[in-house]
Design a protein around this motif. Structure first.
Motif, mmCIF file in Angstrom:
data_model
loop_
_atom_site.group_PDB
_atom_site.id
_atom_site.type_symbol
_atom_site.label_atom_id
_atom_site.label_comp_id
_atom_site.label_asym_id
_atom_site.label_seq_id
_atom_site.Cartn_x
_atom_site.Cartn_y
_atom_site.Cartn_z
ATOM 1 N N ARG A 315 5.771 4.272 58.556
ATOM 2 C CA ARG A 315 6.748 5.264 58.717
ATOM 3 C C ARG A 315 5.971 6.525 58.155
ATOM 4 O O ARG A 315 4.733 6.433 57.549
ATOM 5 C CB ARG A 315 7.743 4.705 57.338
ATOM 6 C CG ARG A 315 7.103 4.527 56.072
ATOM 7 C CD ARG A 315 8.305 4.122 55.148
ATOM 8 N NE ARG A 315 7.775 3.972 53.899
ATOM 9 C CZ ARG A 315 7.091 2.940 53.143
ATOM 10 N NH1 ARG A 315 6.888 1.933 54.105
ATOM 11 N NH2 ARG A 315 6.663 3.122 51.886
ATOM 12 N N GLU A 317 6.570 9.495 54.844
ATOM 13 C CA GLU A 317 7.393 9.868 53.831
ATOM 14 C C GLU A 317 7.095 11.529 54.096
ATOM 15 O O GLU A 317 6.064 11.958 54.133
ATOM 16 C CB GLU A 317 6.760 9.614 52.746
ATOM 17 C CG GLU A 317 6.716 8.252 52.472
ATOM 18 C CD GLU A 317 6.283 7.462 51.096
ATOM 19 O OE1 GLU A 317 5.907 8.147 50.536
ATOM 20 O OE2 GLU A 317 6.388 6.231 50.928
ATOM 21 N N LYS A 334 11.396 13.485 44.710
ATOM 22 C CA LYS A 334 12.132 12.129 44.922
ATOM 23 C C LYS A 334 13.415 11.996 44.061
ATOM 24 O O LYS A 334 14.061 11.384 44.491
ATOM 25 C CB LYS A 334 11.152 11.062 44.721
ATOM 26 C CG LYS A 334 9.918 11.238 45.791
ATOM 27 C CD LYS A 334 8.885 9.811 45.434
ATOM 28 C CE LYS A 334 8.168 9.699 46.779
ATOM 29 N NZ LYS A 334 7.065 8.612 46.600
ATOM 30 N N ARG A 340 12.160 12.075 52.316
ATOM 31 C CA ARG A 340 12.633 11.465 53.246
ATOM 32 C C ARG A 340 11.783 10.275 54.005
ATOM 33 O O ARG A 340 10.650 10.600 53.898
ATOM 34 C CB ARG A 340 13.319 12.310 54.415
ATOM 35 C CG ARG A 340 14.018 13.316 54.085
ATOM 36 C CD ARG A 340 14.657 14.091 55.230
ATOM 37 N NE ARG A 340 13.781 14.383 56.301
ATOM 38 C CZ ARG A 340 12.973 15.505 56.272
ATOM 39 N NH1 ARG A 340 13.077 16.446 55.344
ATOM 40 N NH2 ARG A 340 11.976 15.657 57.153
ATOM 41 N N SER A 341 12.293 9.073 54.131
ATOM 42 C CA SER A 341 11.491 8.034 54.888
ATOM 43 C C SER A 341 11.724 8.184 56.456
ATOM 44 O O SER A 341 12.780 8.019 56.618
ATOM 45 C CB SER A 341 11.567 6.772 54.146
ATOM 46 O OG SER A 341 10.737 5.802 55.077
ATOM 47 N N GLU A 342 10.997 8.501 57.182
ATOM 48 C CA GLU A 342 11.233 8.639 58.678
ATOM 49 C C GLU A 342 10.345 7.869 59.597
ATOM 50 O O GLU A 342 9.185 7.340 59.368
ATOM 51 C CB GLU A 342 10.757 10.207 59.239
ATOM 52 C CG GLU A 342 11.453 11.271 58.225
ATOM 53 C CD GLU A 342 12.956 11.501 58.770
ATOM 54 O OE1 GLU A 342 13.372 10.620 59.628
ATOM 55 O OE2 GLU A 342 13.628 12.228 58.030
ATOM 56 N N TYR A 346 10.917 10.194 64.602
ATOM 57 C CA TYR A 346 11.085 11.331 64.021
ATOM 58 C C TYR A 346 9.941 12.436 64.664
ATOM 59 O O TYR A 346 8.834 12.454 64.778
ATOM 60 C CB TYR A 346 10.439 11.259 62.654
ATOM 61 C CG TYR A 346 10.778 12.501 61.575
ATOM 62 C CD1 TYR A 346 11.932 13.153 61.332
ATOM 63 C CD2 TYR A 346 9.671 13.080 61.296
ATOM 64 C CE1 TYR A 346 11.968 14.366 60.757
ATOM 65 C CE2 TYR A 346 9.572 14.460 60.472
ATOM 66 C CZ TYR A 346 10.887 15.073 60.203
ATOM 67 O OH TYR A 346 10.876 16.218 59.682
ATOM 68 N N ARG A 357 2.149 6.258 56.188
ATOM 69 C CA ARG A 357 2.052 4.863 55.809
ATOM 70 C C ARG A 357 1.790 3.984 57.048
ATOM 71 O O ARG A 357 2.522 4.214 58.330
ATOM 72 C CB ARG A 357 3.471 4.187 55.368
ATOM 73 C CG ARG A 357 3.767 5.090 53.943
ATOM 74 C CD ARG A 357 2.898 4.756 52.829
ATOM 75 N NE ARG A 357 3.408 5.475 51.637
ATOM 76 C CZ ARG A 357 2.610 5.275 50.339
ATOM 77 N NH1 ARG A 357 1.452 4.999 50.250
ATOM 78 N NH2 ARG A 357 3.219 5.864 49.374
#
Length: 360
Positions: A315, A317, A334, A340-342, A346, A357
């Motif tokens: 993912r 961030e 945060k 946001r976690s995409e 995305y 990540r």
């Protein structure tokens, strides 16, 4: 990103190259003082890196870069080898975009290779040589496609496409002004046609008549017809300010009614022309800008850093630069729900500050 600087001899190519790259390549008042292409790597000015560096106090700050290639002057007959033309044309095939320098300054002390200053004629000479070179290239592709079609009928579509391109080139239409389907664009882009490369016309003006130069409108009209950009610039002036500190440079620019140097305006146009944006990574080890194409998905953007990032992508961030600056830190952002976690679908935006990540 690699930008090739082209034009007739003695139009100010090497002077401008020296100014924007802080190089000291030979610049002389005679044709072909440049033989092999000179290459300069220029950092892309980005105020966002400075602000992020204030937050993270990193060990190093790394901007995105553009590579400029000073290609020797082309002359009439270059496509047939005049003035070492074939060698110079081969150098142009290696670049992503063309910066076409056109002389719009008077001055008998600088020799014009054709005897008189005529921007329209100068542009026509260069464009014709690029077209003639592409015609020869396409004719070879057609011959090859004809031979292959005897064994593989699927090459018929390629043969038809090359035939269309050749007809347009023969009519004086560069490939970048032709209409293609998306599949055809993908096919043509791999061929490295000289006339398919995007062009920025750069009118080289003298400092004394920068705002009143009458020849500039000639270049402007040609650029308008070709639906491309034109950049007024004074290579002489850029040489004067290239070594100045920021405050002195801004003062001199204001005298010409400008807010940015020629390099900054050129980089902005280049990014726009090639559809490029920059995303950012930030941490204590390094704050850095990464250049990608608009529309790039998160895994492919991660691959710009390292192929393992793309292969093992989990993912991204993401926080916008503006929100990070407002909050002052990622933890504070945060808390406000601004990080946001995409996932893999995305699309990275200009100014996104990203932490990838991954697991390999």
């Amino acid at each position: 990103m690699k930008i090739g600087i082209v034009g007739l001899p003695n139009v100010g190519k090497s002077t401008l190259f020296n100014a924007i790259t802080n190089s000291k390549v030979m610049s002389a008042n005679y044709p072909f003082c440049t033989i092999d292409p000179n290459i300069g790597v220029v950092p892309v000015p980005d105020y966002r890196l400075e602000r992020l560096a204030q937050i993270y106090n990193p060990k190093k700050v790394t901007p995105a870069t553009i590579e400029f290639v000073d290609i020797a002057g082309l002359v009439k007959g270059a496509s047939k080898g005049e003035g070492l033309g074939n060698k110079f044309l081969a150098n142009i095939r290696e670049v992503d975009a063309i910066l076409h320098i056109v002389r719009c300054f008077e001055g008998s002390d600088v020799i014009h290779v054709n005897g008189n200053i005529d921007p329209k004629k100068d542009i026509e000479i260069i464009n014709l040589e690029l077209i003639l070179s592409d015609m020869e290239f396409v004719e070879k592709r057609i011959e090859k496609a004809k031979k292959l079609m005897k064994l593989d009928k699927s090459t018929e579509s390629a043969l038809d496409l090359w035939g269309r391109v050749l007809k347009n080139l023969n009519d004086g239409i560069p490939a970048r002004l032709m209409e293609f389907t998306e599949d055809e664009k993908h096919f043509i882009s791999k061929a490295n046609l000289l006339t398919y490369k995007p062009v920025i016309y750069t009118a080289n003006l003298s400092e004394s008549d920068f705002s009143t130069n009458k020849l500039y409108s000639v270049v402007e009209e040609i650029a308008k017809t070709e639906k491309t950009n034109v950049l007024p610039i004074s290579a002489e002036f850029e040489s004067q300010i290239s070594g100045m500190d920021k405050e002195d440079k801004l003062e001199f620019l204001s005298e010409l009614g400008l807010k940015q140097s020629g390099l900054e305006r050129l980089i902005a146009l280049s990014y726009k022309l090639l559809g490029l944006i920059s995303y950012l990574t930030a941490g204590e080890p390094e704050v850095r800008a990464w250049t990608i194409k608009k529309g790039t998905l998160a895994p492919q953007a991660a691959g710009k850093i390292h192929s393992d990032f793309e292969k093992g992508f989990i993912r991204a961030e993401v926080i916008s630069y503006e929100n990070l600056i407002k909050c002052g830190s990622v933890p504070a952002a945060k808390e406000k729900g601004l990080v946001r976690s995409e996932g893999k679908e995305y699309i990275i935006n200009d100014g996104d500050v990203v932490l990838f990540r991954f697991n390999v």
